[in-house]
Scaffold this active site. Structure first.
Site, PDB file in Angstrom:
ATOM      1  N   GLY A 195       0.806  -1.222   0.000  1.00  0.00           N
ATOM      2  CA  GLY A 195       0.000   0.000   0.000  1.00  0.00           C
ATOM      3  C   GLY A 195       0.832   1.262   0.000  1.00  0.00           C
ATOM      4  O   GLY A 195       0.556   2.196   0.753  1.00  0.00           O
ATOM      5  N   SER A 221       1.136   3.386  -2.533  1.00  0.00           N
ATOM      6  CA  SER A 221       0.756   4.332  -3.594  1.00  0.00           C
ATOM      7  C   SER A 221       0.263   5.674  -3.069  1.00  0.00           C
ATOM      8  O   SER A 221       0.310   6.678  -3.768  1.00  0.00           O
ATOM      9  CB  SER A 221      -0.323   3.707  -4.486  1.00  0.00           C
ATOM     10  OG  SER A 221      -1.391   3.210  -3.696  1.00  0.00           O
ATOM     11  N   ARG A 222      -0.251   5.690  -1.838  1.00  0.00           N
ATOM     12  CA  ARG A 222      -0.731   6.969  -1.310  1.00  0.00           C
ATOM     13  C   ARG A 222      -0.793   6.933   0.217  1.00  0.00           C
ATOM     14  O   ARG A 222      -0.456   5.929   0.834  1.00  0.00           O
ATOM     15  CB  ARG A 222      -2.086   7.331  -1.887  1.00  0.00           C
ATOM     16  CG  ARG A 222      -3.192   6.366  -1.521  1.00  0.00           C
ATOM     17  CD  ARG A 222      -4.430   6.837  -2.200  1.00  0.00           C
ATOM     18  NE  ARG A 222      -5.610   6.108  -1.805  1.00  0.00           N
ATOM     19  CZ  ARG A 222      -6.822   6.632  -1.857  1.00  0.00           C
ATOM     20  NH1 ARG A 222      -6.997   7.871  -2.255  1.00  0.00           N
ATOM     21  NH2 ARG A 222      -7.858   5.920  -1.521  1.00  0.00           N
ATOM     22  N   ASN A 225       1.392  -2.278   5.421  1.00  0.00           N
ATOM     23  CA  ASN A 225       0.654  -1.025   5.653  1.00  0.00           C
ATOM     24  C   ASN A 225      -0.696  -1.006   4.950  1.00  0.00           C
ATOM     25  O   ASN A 225      -1.643  -0.388   5.442  1.00  0.00           O
ATOM     26  CB  ASN A 225       1.535   0.142   5.156  1.00  0.00           C
ATOM     27  CG  ASN A 225       0.729   1.382   4.865  1.00  0.00           C
ATOM     28  OD1 ASN A 225       0.370   2.135   5.773  1.00  0.00           O
ATOM     29  ND2 ASN A 225       0.409   1.613   3.588  1.00  0.00           N
ATOM     30  N   SER A 275      -2.992   0.563  14.530  1.00  0.00           N
ATOM     31  CA  SER A 275      -3.743   1.807  14.764  1.00  0.00           C
ATOM     32  C   SER A 275      -3.936   1.976  16.263  1.00  0.00           C
ATOM     33  O   SER A 275      -3.993   0.983  17.011  1.00  0.00           O
ATOM     34  CB  SER A 275      -5.117   1.702  14.097  1.00  0.00           C
ATOM     35  OG  SER A 275      -5.967   2.731  14.568  1.00  0.00           O
ATOM     36  N   TYR A 284     -12.699  -3.356  12.826  1.00  0.00           N
ATOM     37  CA  TYR A 284     -11.426  -2.692  12.500  1.00  0.00           C
ATOM     38  C   TYR A 284     -10.523  -2.615  13.733  1.00  0.00           C
ATOM     39  O   TYR A 284      -9.343  -2.982  13.686  1.00  0.00           O
ATOM     40  CB  TYR A 284     -11.720  -1.293  11.944  1.00  0.00           C
ATOM     41  CG  TYR A 284     -10.494  -0.489  11.611  1.00  0.00           C
ATOM     42  CD1 TYR A 284      -9.752  -0.741  10.462  1.00  0.00           C
ATOM     43  CD2 TYR A 284     -10.057   0.542  12.454  1.00  0.00           C
ATOM     44  CE1 TYR A 284      -8.627   0.002  10.155  1.00  0.00           C
ATOM     45  CE2 TYR A 284      -8.930   1.291  12.151  1.00  0.00           C
ATOM     46  CZ  TYR A 284      -8.222   1.018  11.007  1.00  0.00           C
ATOM     47  OH  TYR A 284      -7.094   1.751  10.704  1.00  0.00           O
ATOM     48  N   LYS A 329      -6.928  -4.548  14.338  1.00  0.00           N
ATOM     49  CA  LYS A 329      -5.709  -3.783  14.639  1.00  0.00           C
ATOM     50  C   LYS A 329      -5.113  -4.230  15.979  1.00  0.00           C
ATOM     51  O   LYS A 329      -3.891  -4.283  16.128  1.00  0.00           O
ATOM     52  CB  LYS A 329      -6.010  -2.280  14.636  1.00  0.00           C
ATOM     53  CG  LYS A 329      -6.331  -1.723  13.245  1.00  0.00           C
ATOM     54  CD  LYS A 329      -5.147  -1.882  12.305  1.00  0.00           C
ATOM     55  CE  LYS A 329      -5.330  -1.131  11.003  1.00  0.00           C
ATOM     56  NZ  LYS A 329      -4.187  -1.324  10.080  1.00  0.00           N
ATOM     57  N   ILE A 389      -4.407  10.484  11.186  1.00  0.00           N
ATOM     58  CA  ILE A 389      -3.399  10.999  10.256  1.00  0.00           C
ATOM     59  C   ILE A 389      -4.118  11.615   9.064  1.00  0.00           C
ATOM     60  O   ILE A 389      -4.990  10.970   8.468  1.00  0.00           O
ATOM     61  CB  ILE A 389      -2.478   9.843   9.753  1.00  0.00           C
ATOM     62  CG1 ILE A 389      -1.860   9.059  10.925  1.00  0.00           C
ATOM     63  CG2 ILE A 389      -1.406  10.387   8.811  1.00  0.00           C
ATOM     64  CD1 ILE A 389      -0.951   9.826  11.850  1.00  0.00           C
TER      65      ILE A 389
HETATM   66  N1  LIG Z   1      -5.042   7.521   8.071  1.00  0.00           N
HETATM   67  C1  LIG Z   1      -5.201   7.281   9.350  1.00  0.00           C
HETATM   68  O1  LIG Z   1      -5.667   8.150  10.109  1.00  0.00           O
HETATM   69  C2  LIG Z   1      -4.791   5.956   9.944  1.00  0.00           C
HETATM   70  C3  LIG Z   1      -4.773   5.842  11.329  1.00  0.00           C
HETATM   71  C4  LIG Z   1      -4.386   4.642  11.894  1.00  0.00           C
HETATM   72  C5  LIG Z   1      -4.011   3.589  11.097  1.00  0.00           C
HETATM   73  N2  LIG Z   1      -4.043   3.708   9.742  1.00  0.00           N
HETATM   74  C6  LIG Z   1      -3.623   2.543   8.963  1.00  0.00           C
HETATM   75  O2  LIG Z   1      -2.574   2.927   8.097  1.00  0.00           O
HETATM   76  C7  LIG Z   1      -2.618   2.150   6.916  1.00  0.00           C
HETATM   77  C8  LIG Z   1      -2.648   3.092   5.716  1.00  0.00           C
HETATM   78  O3  LIG Z   1      -3.794   3.917   5.825  1.00  0.00           O
HETATM   79  P1  LIG Z   1      -3.968   5.248   4.946  1.00  0.00           P
HETATM   80  O4  LIG Z   1      -4.848   6.152   5.704  1.00  0.00           O
HETATM   81  O5  LIG Z   1      -2.657   5.723   4.462  1.00  0.00           O
HETATM   82  O6  LIG Z   1      -4.835   4.662   3.725  1.00  0.00           O
HETATM   83  P2  LIG Z   1      -4.921   5.129   2.207  1.00  0.00           P
HETATM   84  O7  LIG Z   1      -4.385   6.488   2.000  1.00  0.00           O
HETATM   85  O8  LIG Z   1      -6.305   4.850   1.770  1.00  0.00           O
HETATM   86  O9  LIG Z   1      -3.941   4.091   1.466  1.00  0.00           O
HETATM   87  C9  LIG Z   1      -4.214   2.742   1.571  1.00  0.00           C
HETATM   88  C10 LIG Z   1      -3.226   1.951   0.748  1.00  0.00           C
HETATM   89  O10 LIG Z   1      -3.648   0.563   0.791  1.00  0.00           O
HETATM   90  C11 LIG Z   1      -3.954   0.115  -0.527  1.00  0.00           C
HETATM   91  N3  LIG Z   1      -5.115  -0.768  -0.533  1.00  0.00           N
HETATM   92  C12 LIG Z   1      -6.408  -0.456  -0.249  1.00  0.00           C
HETATM   93  N4  LIG Z   1      -7.201  -1.532  -0.451  1.00  0.00           N
HETATM   94  C13 LIG Z   1      -6.388  -2.545  -0.873  1.00  0.00           C
HETATM   95  C14 LIG Z   1      -6.604  -3.887  -1.253  1.00  0.00           C
HETATM   96  N5  LIG Z   1      -7.825  -4.451  -1.271  1.00  0.00           N
HETATM   97  N6  LIG Z   1      -5.529  -4.629  -1.621  1.00  0.00           N
HETATM   98  C15 LIG Z   1      -4.302  -4.079  -1.650  1.00  0.00           C
HETATM   99  N7  LIG Z   1      -4.031  -2.822  -1.309  1.00  0.00           N
HETATM  100  C16 LIG Z   1      -5.065  -2.056  -0.927  1.00  0.00           C
HETATM  101  C17 LIG Z   1      -4.229   1.380  -1.323  1.00  0.00           C
HETATM  102  O11 LIG Z   1      -4.013   1.154  -2.702  1.00  0.00           O
HETATM  103  P3  LIG Z   1      -5.041   1.805  -3.782  1.00  0.00           P
HETATM  104  O12 LIG Z   1      -5.090   3.283  -3.458  1.00  0.00           O
HETATM  105  O13 LIG Z   1      -4.469   1.488  -5.098  1.00  0.00           O
HETATM  106  O14 LIG Z   1      -6.353   1.129  -3.525  1.00  0.00           O
HETATM  107  C18 LIG Z   1      -3.221   2.357  -0.725  1.00  0.00           C
HETATM  108  O15 LIG Z   1      -1.952   2.144  -1.264  1.00  0.00           O
HETATM  109  C19 LIG Z   1      -3.858   1.265   7.032  1.00  0.00           C
HETATM  110  O16 LIG Z   1      -3.480   0.003   7.505  1.00  0.00           O
HETATM  111  C20 LIG Z   1      -4.707   1.996   8.057  1.00  0.00           C
HETATM  112  O17 LIG Z   1      -5.561   1.116   8.730  1.00  0.00           O
HETATM  113  C21 LIG Z   1      -4.426   4.871   9.149  1.00  0.00           C
END
Ligand SMILES: NC(=O)c1ccc[n+]([C@@H]2O[C@H](COP(=O)([O-])OP(=O)(O)OC[C@H]3O[C@@H](n4cnc5c(N)ncnc54)[C@H](OP(=O)(O)O)[C@@H]3O)[C@@H](O)[C@H]2O)c1
Length: 281
Positions: free
Chosen positions: A10, A12-13, A91, A144, A157, A161, A190
């Site tokens: 993951g 890409s973003r 991730n 998380s 979720y 986690k 985040i």
């Molecule tokens: N953002 C927050 O506040 C936060 C807080 C705590 C924990 N987290 C954790 O941090 C991690 C990243 O979160 P994020 O907020 O950065 O998310 P995000 O910006 O939506 O990025 C998610 C990444 O996972 C990939 N992904 C999504 N669905 C997928 C699938 N079915 N198979 C393979 N790859 C997949 C996406 O690829 P595509 O874009 O190509 O689908 C993208 O690269 C996650 O595990 C999330 O639970 C996030």
């Protein structure tokens, strides 16, 4: 000197992209995944950015990590194309925070496979590869702060986690004899998208407004950034963390610390919320 090699799911973003950028700055050759059509465009742009900026290799792969076999296959591919594997960062995930009473079984299975199963399978494969090849590498799960405390509507979720935080401890024990370390990073809120980007993705105005205002509820009074999380990953993977394994590094600006307020706020105090409740029956 040989570049270290990192596989990141993951990338890409969002947080993953922050981790890719940070590790590239550290001089890692990188292989990372995306899953969607939009992700492919973002991933290819990131590869171009990284290889234009740093003397490292960078590859991206489409991988639906909710599908069985994909996580292990990605780790093997990364090992082959990078010519080694010093670090795995799991991730990729979706933060689906919905009441379990309003989720169908297909969604539940999807999230279990993506947010939990794929981490375990990727880590199992990386541990095997590192162990067999005498690599004293690192495995890092992005969990998380919802894995530490109960938040509204996160039975699934939050539970998954929490499972990652617990699971990494046993990976740490099992892999310690090989000199492989395994740790978790648990982010809090985040900010991974601007309001405009959220609007373009069809997120409703109320959700955007809530996120815009969330910083006011947080003890450090700001949202976290992908760089905040990436810094923790870079530290745990570094030799400075050589004696740290099986731990969970919380990067949440103290979001998960407060208990329940016991008194109503006085006239000069501010009320902080702790629960959303919908009466269904
Ligand atoms: N953002 C927050 O506040 C936060 C807080 C705590 C924990 N987290 C954790 O941090 C991690 C990243 O979160 P994020 O907020 O950065 O998310 P995000 O910006 O939506 O990025 C998610 C990444 O996972 C990939 N992904 C999504 N669905 C997928 C699938 N079915 N198979 C393979 N790859 C997949 C996406 O690829 P595509 O874009 O190509 O689908 C993208 O690269 C996650 O595990 C999330 O639970 C996030």
């Amino acid at each position: 000197m040989r570049n270290k090699k990192a596989a990141i799911t993951g990338g890409s973003r969002g947080i993953g992209r922050g981790i890719v950028r940070r590790l590239a700055r550290e001089g890692y050759d990188i292989s990372f995944t995306y899953s969607s059509r939009r992700g492919k465009v973002q991933a290819e742009a990131l590869v171009e950015e990284i290889t234009g900026q740093y003397p490292v290799k960078c590859f991206c792969h489409g991988a639906a990590l909710n599908e069985k076999g994909t996580a292990e296959e990605f780790v093997r591919e990364a090992y082959e194309e990078l010519g080694g594997l010093d670090l795995l960062v799991c991730n990729a995930g979706q933060s689906l925070v919905h009441s379990i009473y309003e989720m169908d079984e297909q969604t539940i299975d999807f999230l279990i496979n993506l947010d939990f199963r794929s981490y375990l399978m990727a880590a199992r494969e990386a541990g095997r590869i590192m162990g067999e090849n005498g690599i004293k590498g690192n495995i890092i799960f992005i969990s998380s702060c919802r894995g530490l405390r109960a938040f509204p509507y996160d039975e699934l979720y939050g539970g998954l986690k929490a499972g990652l935080i617990r699971s990494i401890q046993t990976f740490a024990l099992d892999l310690a004899p090989y000199g492989i370390r395994a740790n978790c990073v648990s982010p809090g809120p985040i900010r991974v998208r601007t309001s405009q980007e959220m609007r373009e993705e069809g997120v409703c105005e109320q959700e955007i407004e809530d996120l815009d205002n969330l910083w006011k509820q947080l003890p450090l009074e700001r949202m976290g950034t992908p760089e905040d999380v990436a810094n923790a990953v870079a530290f745990l993977a570094s030799d400075e963390a050589a004696y740290i394994t099986g731990t969970n590094l919380v990067v949440d600006g103290a979001a998960s610390l407060p208990g329940i307020p016991e008194n109503r706020p006085k006239a000069d105090e501010e009320f902080k919320t702790w629960c959303n409740f919908k009466r269904r029956w």
